[in-house]
Scaffold this active site. Structure first.
Site, PDB file in Angstrom:
ATOM      1  N   GLU A 120       0.830  -1.198   0.000  1.00 52.66           N
ATOM      2  CA  GLU A 120       0.000   0.000   0.000  1.00 52.66           C
ATOM      3  C   GLU A 120       0.876   1.264   0.000  1.00 52.66           C
ATOM      4  O   GLU A 120       1.883   1.328   0.688  1.00 52.66           O
ATOM      5  CB  GLU A 120      -0.892  -0.015   1.247  1.00 52.66           C
ATOM      6  CG  GLU A 120      -1.809   1.191   1.380  1.00 52.66           C
ATOM      7  CD  GLU A 120      -2.593   1.175   2.690  1.00 52.66           C
ATOM      8  OE1 GLU A 120      -2.110   0.554   3.663  1.00 52.66           O
ATOM      9  OE2 GLU A 120      -3.684   1.777   2.721  1.00 52.66           O
ATOM     10  N   LYS A 194      -9.857   2.209  -2.024  1.00 58.44           N
ATOM     11  CA  LYS A 194     -10.027   1.733  -0.659  1.00 58.44           C
ATOM     12  C   LYS A 194     -11.398   2.139  -0.112  1.00 58.44           C
ATOM     13  O   LYS A 194     -11.739   3.327  -0.060  1.00 58.44           O
ATOM     14  CB  LYS A 194      -8.909   2.313   0.213  1.00 58.44           C
ATOM     15  CG  LYS A 194      -8.809   1.715   1.611  1.00 58.44           C
ATOM     16  CD  LYS A 194      -7.557   2.268   2.306  1.00 58.44           C
ATOM     17  CE  LYS A 194      -7.310   1.626   3.653  1.00 58.44           C
ATOM     18  NZ  LYS A 194      -6.061   2.131   4.276  1.00 58.44           N
ATOM     19  N   CYS A 235      -5.577  -2.894   2.788  1.00 57.90           N
ATOM     20  CA  CYS A 235      -5.262  -2.769   4.210  1.00 57.90           C
ATOM     21  C   CYS A 235      -6.498  -2.815   5.115  1.00 57.90           C
ATOM     22  O   CYS A 235      -7.005  -3.883   5.420  1.00 57.90           O
ATOM     23  CB  CYS A 235      -4.449  -1.498   4.437  1.00 57.90           C
ATOM     24  SG  CYS A 235      -3.487  -1.505   5.975  1.00 57.90           S
TER      25      CYS A 235
END
Length: 335
Positions: A120, A194, A235
């Site tokens: 990331e 995300k 994540c």
């Protein structure tokens, strides 16, 4: 606890023996102590048990546990392949970061990786101050997105699939934390923004709010590649098991979560969360791992092992659709 379990098992076995003994006595008292009669009785008993199980399974309504119903797992393009995970140190020099990532991808490919993953925010520091500075216009490409231009060139030249970690993306006056997936022809085939932004406040330890700078994505991302159907998260997306379950219901062979965990919650949760999301879908074995330094990890993915485990433990047939449902809102609304 082990002793109690052993005693329980022993008691159950004794009870089962008594049950069988009682039936033998009943058979004798009715003059049905010949072999044929016993066989017929056992067949009837077995038939009754099977019928009860079938009735219970039907009452569970597993096909209704996912709405719309789960997509049948597609046949993957290949059964086994090598995956390369690149763990990189990041600096404030963007050009250096891009060159460094290129070298890591090339090394993973030389070691046989057909799928390569980056971490990331690999092209610049992970901070709200840096996101706007290092952001790129991915849709424009070329000079306006040197990071993805490199990924496209390398994937085409090396004939590999790349899940390009994530970079900060500028689009429509907003910033996103975005993962790009490239196929073996160098084509951008998926872009995941995300969905769950990392906002945390642990007094005296860590305070960080991605939402101060970034905009959350609105779309779960699943993409068909040369190494199978992949569900993408970034994540903090891993914290939410519903997303992983949704990807499984859409027929994903593999889930990929590029991440950059902090050193406060990371050591406690990073591996635990990875195994949890894998176990949600029946495959939680750690195949390879490393420490906190830079590293390139090569491991083999064998889809047949997943199929085997799902055959041995058929969770799909045991879900209680009569009690709960996972609703895939996007698929439901598109029908």
């Amino acid at each position: 606890m082990r002793v109690a379990g052993a005693r329980l098992a022993s008691s159950t076995l004794t009870a089962n023996k008594s049950f069988l003994s009682d039936h033998r006595l009943n058979l004798k008292s009715f003059g049905l102590n010949n072999v044929n009669a016993r066989t017929k009785f056992n067949q009837n008993l077995s038939l009754t048990t099977t019928t009860k199980r079938q009735m219970a399974s039907a009452a569970y309504k597993p096909e209704q546990a996912r709405v719309p119903p789960a997509v049948p797992l597609p046949t993957p393009p290949l059964t086994k392949f090598k995956i390369g995970l690149c763990q990189l140190a990041v600096t404030a020099d963007k050009e250096r970061n891009i060159a460094h990532a290129r070298k890591a991808i090339e090394e993973a490919a030389q070691k046989g990786a057909q799928l390569v993953l980056l971490p990331e925010i690999w092209n610049g520091p992970y901070s709200n101050d840096s996101f706007p500075v290092f952001a790129e216009d991915i849709d424009a490409g070329g000079e306006l997105s040197p990071s993805t231009a490199m990924l496209s060139e390398v994937s085409r030249r090396l004939k590999i699939t790349i899940v390009g970690g994530s970079i900060s993306e500028r689009s429509g006056g907003r910033l996103y934390n975005t993962c790009c997936v490239f196929n073996t022809e160098g084509k951008l085939i998926a872009k995941h923004r995300k969905i769950h932004l990392f906002d945390i406040d642990i007094p005296g330890k860590i305070t960080f709010q991605e939402s101060k700078t970034l905009t959350p994505g609105e779309t779960p991302t699943i993409v068909d590649t040369e190494v199978g159907r992949i569900g993408i998260g970034i994540c903090y997306d891993m914290r939410f098991q519903e997303l992983a379950m949704l990807y499984a219901a859409r027929g994903a062979h593999l889930l990929c979560y590029p991440g950059a965990f902090n050193m406060t919650t990371g050591p406690l949760h990073w591996e635990l969360l990875q195994r949890s999301r894998a176990t949600d879908n029946q495959f939680g074995e750690v195949l390879a791992t490393t420490e906190h330094e830079e590293a390139i990890i090569i491991s083999e993915i064998d889809y047949s092992l997943v199929e085997m485990r799902r055959t041995y433990l058929p969770l799909e047939k045991q879900r209680r659709g009569d009690l709960y449902q996972l609703v895939d809102v996007q698929r439901l609304n598109s029908q």
